[in-house]
Motif scaffolding. Structure first.
Motif, PDB file in Angstrom:
ATOM      1  N   ALA A   5      -2.325  -0.183  -0.290  1.00 30.94           N
ATOM      2  CA  ALA A   5      -0.968  -0.745   0.053  1.00 30.94           C
ATOM      3  C   ALA A   5      -0.703  -0.049   1.652  1.00 30.94           C
ATOM      4  N   PHE A   6      -0.383  -0.951   2.352  1.00 25.95           N
ATOM      5  CA  PHE A   6       0.029  -0.509   3.746  1.00 25.95           C
ATOM      6  C   PHE A   6       1.735  -0.952   4.155  1.00 25.95           C
ATOM      7  N   HIS A   7       2.178   0.022   4.712  1.00 28.23           N
ATOM      8  CA  HIS A   7       3.402   0.043   5.218  1.00 28.23           C
ATOM      9  C   HIS A   7       3.225   0.103   6.795  1.00 28.23           C
ATOM     10  N   ASP A   8       3.566  -1.095   7.408  1.00 25.84           N
ATOM     11  CA  ASP A   8       3.238  -0.966   8.952  1.00 25.84           C
ATOM     12  C   ASP A   8       4.359  -0.217   9.732  1.00 25.84           C
ATOM     13  N   SER A  31       3.874   4.419  -3.404  1.00 29.14           N
ATOM     14  CA  SER A  31       4.619   4.153  -2.368  1.00 29.14           C
ATOM     15  C   SER A  31       5.897   3.682  -2.728  1.00 29.14           C
ATOM     16  N   GLU A  32       6.135   2.926  -3.758  1.00 22.51           N
ATOM     17  CA  GLU A  32       7.514   2.527  -4.086  1.00 22.51           C
ATOM     18  C   GLU A  32       8.353   3.898  -4.386  1.00 22.51           C
ATOM     19  N   GLU A  33       7.729   4.665  -5.384  1.00 24.41           N
ATOM     20  CA  GLU A  33       8.455   5.717  -5.783  1.00 24.41           C
ATOM     21  C   GLU A  33       8.759   6.825  -4.612  1.00 24.41           C
ATOM     22  N   LEU A  34       7.913   6.961  -3.615  1.00 24.69           N
ATOM     23  CA  LEU A  34       8.099   7.977  -2.590  1.00 24.69           C
ATOM     24  C   LEU A  34       8.984   7.330  -1.456  1.00 24.69           C
ATOM     25  N   PHE A  35       9.217   6.076  -1.248  1.00 27.28           N
ATOM     26  CA  PHE A  35      10.217   5.612  -0.442  1.00 27.28           C
ATOM     27  C   PHE A  35      11.548   5.365  -1.139  1.00 27.28           C
ATOM     28  N   GLU A  36      11.549   5.310  -2.381  1.00 24.83           N
ATOM     29  CA  GLU A  36      12.911   5.538  -3.046  1.00 24.83           C
ATOM     30  C   GLU A  36      13.609   6.560  -2.953  1.00 24.83           C
ATOM     31  N   SER A  37      12.821   7.584  -2.663  1.00 29.50           N
ATOM     32  CA  SER A  37      13.514   9.090  -2.351  1.00 29.50           C
ATOM     33  C   SER A  37      13.961   9.419  -0.965  1.00 29.50           C
ATOM     34  N   ALA A  38      14.811  10.139  -0.869  1.00 33.42           N
ATOM     35  CA  ALA A  38      15.501  10.271   0.354  1.00 33.42           C
ATOM     36  C   ALA A  38      15.564  11.726   0.830  1.00 33.42           C
ATOM     37  N   THR A  39      15.568  11.994   2.316  1.00 32.53           N
ATOM     38  CA  THR A  39      15.570  13.371   2.825  1.00 32.53           C
ATOM     39  C   THR A  39      17.280  13.509   2.639  1.00 32.53           C
ATOM     40  N   SER A  40      17.336  14.652   3.330  1.00 28.70           N
ATOM     41  CA  SER A  40      19.006  15.159   3.217  1.00 28.70           C
ATOM     42  C   SER A  40      19.824  14.345   4.139  1.00 28.70           C
ATOM     43  N   THR A  41      19.423  13.536   4.893  1.00 25.43           N
ATOM     44  CA  THR A  41      20.142  12.477   5.604  1.00 25.43           C
ATOM     45  C   THR A  41      20.477  11.207   4.903  1.00 25.43           C
ATOM     46  N   GLY A  42      19.858  10.928   3.711  1.00 27.13           N
ATOM     47  CA  GLY A  42      19.893   9.747   2.940  1.00 27.13           C
ATOM     48  C   GLY A  42      19.145   8.755   3.473  1.00 27.13           C
ATOM     49  N   TRP A  54       1.965   3.965   7.071  1.00 29.75           N
ATOM     50  CA  TRP A  54       1.707   4.616   5.736  1.00 29.75           C
ATOM     51  C   TRP A  54       0.700   3.748   4.699  1.00 29.75           C
ATOM     52  N   VAL A  55      -0.303   4.501   4.499  1.00 32.04           N
ATOM     53  CA  VAL A  55      -1.418   3.846   3.879  1.00 32.04           C
ATOM     54  C   VAL A  55      -1.715   4.740   2.371  1.00 32.04           C
ATOM     55  N   PHE A  56      -1.387   3.690   1.416  1.00 33.83           N
ATOM     56  CA  PHE A  56      -1.566   4.244  -0.013  1.00 33.83           C
ATOM     57  C   PHE A  56      -2.748   3.452  -0.712  1.00 33.83           C
ATOM     58  N   PRO A  57      -3.898   4.187  -0.815  1.00 34.46           N
ATOM     59  CA  PRO A  57      -5.083   3.586  -1.390  1.00 34.46           C
ATOM     60  C   PRO A  57      -4.774   3.852  -2.874  1.00 34.46           C
ATOM     61  N   THR A  58      -5.689   2.921  -3.519  1.00 36.52           N
ATOM     62  CA  THR A  58      -5.811   2.968  -5.032  1.00 36.52           C
ATOM     63  C   THR A  58      -7.023   3.037  -5.671  1.00 36.52           C
TER      64      THR A  58
END
Length: 275
Positions: A5-8, A31-42, A54-58
């Motif tokens: 899965a790629f996120h350009d 990738s979905e779970e990772l990008f649903e999570s936030a840093t301290s800035t939100g 971002w590249v998420f091999p399976t």
């Protein structure tokens, strides 16, 4: 082979992060779970690093000896209570997965003009276990000829950690000698490559790749002791290893603490990008 899965990037491409999922997950889910999570800035990591790809091999589905069923996994891990039990079951999957990830890494490096320092490799749980051996395998075979931007992982362990601890007892400090020993172990035990002369291919500079490892002290799936063991083993090989423990992450502690853990990832990536 499953496609990643790629996120350009949203702006001109400056860096790439390759992250490997844990057993039973897959690239799109991770990738979905990772990008649903936030840093301290939100904001999430993708938003904070708009020039990064971002590249998420399976992994492919393979038979689990423990669960007696097919599941998406990088290799067959018999027990996380005793990672030294039936270690031979890991070898074929690790060998295959290392080759899969090295090919992806090759492609990403080409997109960045051959600059290995702008590519990061890591993962969570079984993903970082695989990423670490991908790095050592790439160094041993000459496919990682210079330092990467960094290695980063959470809630993981190091397959064959006990053998490496024994092997590295004779090494006085991190550096090329230790890297040669681990690379030789990869060729003999995982790649099963008896070809001599690998030392001529071995990058003496790759050892300076920085490492960041985080682990939940309350992780109910992968004991924090395994993470500590991994950190100590890597510290015998590589001079720049950062270790962090935390409590209260989701998933029974088997995830990245939000937002602190994501702040740490961001800091690690940004530090490497400007160094």
């Amino acid at each position: 082979m499953e496609f990643p899965a790629f996120h350009d990037p949203q702006t001109p491409h400056t860096h790439t992060v390759i992250l490997l999922h844990g057993r039973g997950s897959d690239g799109p889910e991770f990738s979905e779970e990772l990008f649903e999570s936030a840093t301290s800035t939100g904001d999430n990591l993708k938003t904070r690093l708009p020039g990064w790809r971002w590249v998420f091999p399976t992994a492919r589905d393979r038979w689990s000896t423990t669960f007696q069923e097919e599941m998406c996994a990088w290799f067959d891990a018999y027990s996380l209570d005793d990672i030294h039990a039936k270690q031979d079951l890991q070898v074929a999957g690790l060998r295959e997965s290392v080759e899969q990830i090295l090919q992806i890494l090759d492609d990403e490096v080409k997109l960045l003009g051959g600059d290995y320092r702008r590519v990061y490799l890591g993962g969570i749980s079984q993903g970082i276990a695989t990423a670490l051996w991908t790095f050592f395998g790439g160094v041993a075979t000459g496919r990682i000829p210079e330092p990467l931007g960094g290695l980063l992982g959470f809630c993981g362990w190091l397959p064959f950690a006990r053998q490496l601890e024994d092997l590295l007892q004779s090494s006085e400090s991190p550096g090329t000698q230790s890297l040669r020993l681990v690379s030789g172990f990869f060729l003999d035990t995982i790649a099963k490559d008896k070809t001599t002369g690998f030392n001529e291919l071995l990058s003496t500079s790759a050892v300076s790749t920085p490492v960041f490892l985080g682990h939940g002290a309350d992780d109910e799936w992968v004991s924090v002791e395994l993470g500590r063991q991994t950190s100590l083993a890597l510290s015998r090989v590589m001079p720049h290893v950062e270790w962090s423990e935390f409590r209260g992450a989701e998933g029974d502690g088997h995830w990245i603490k939000e937002p602190e853990g994501f702040d740490q990832i961001l800091k690690f990536l940004e530090k490497g990008a400007v160094s």
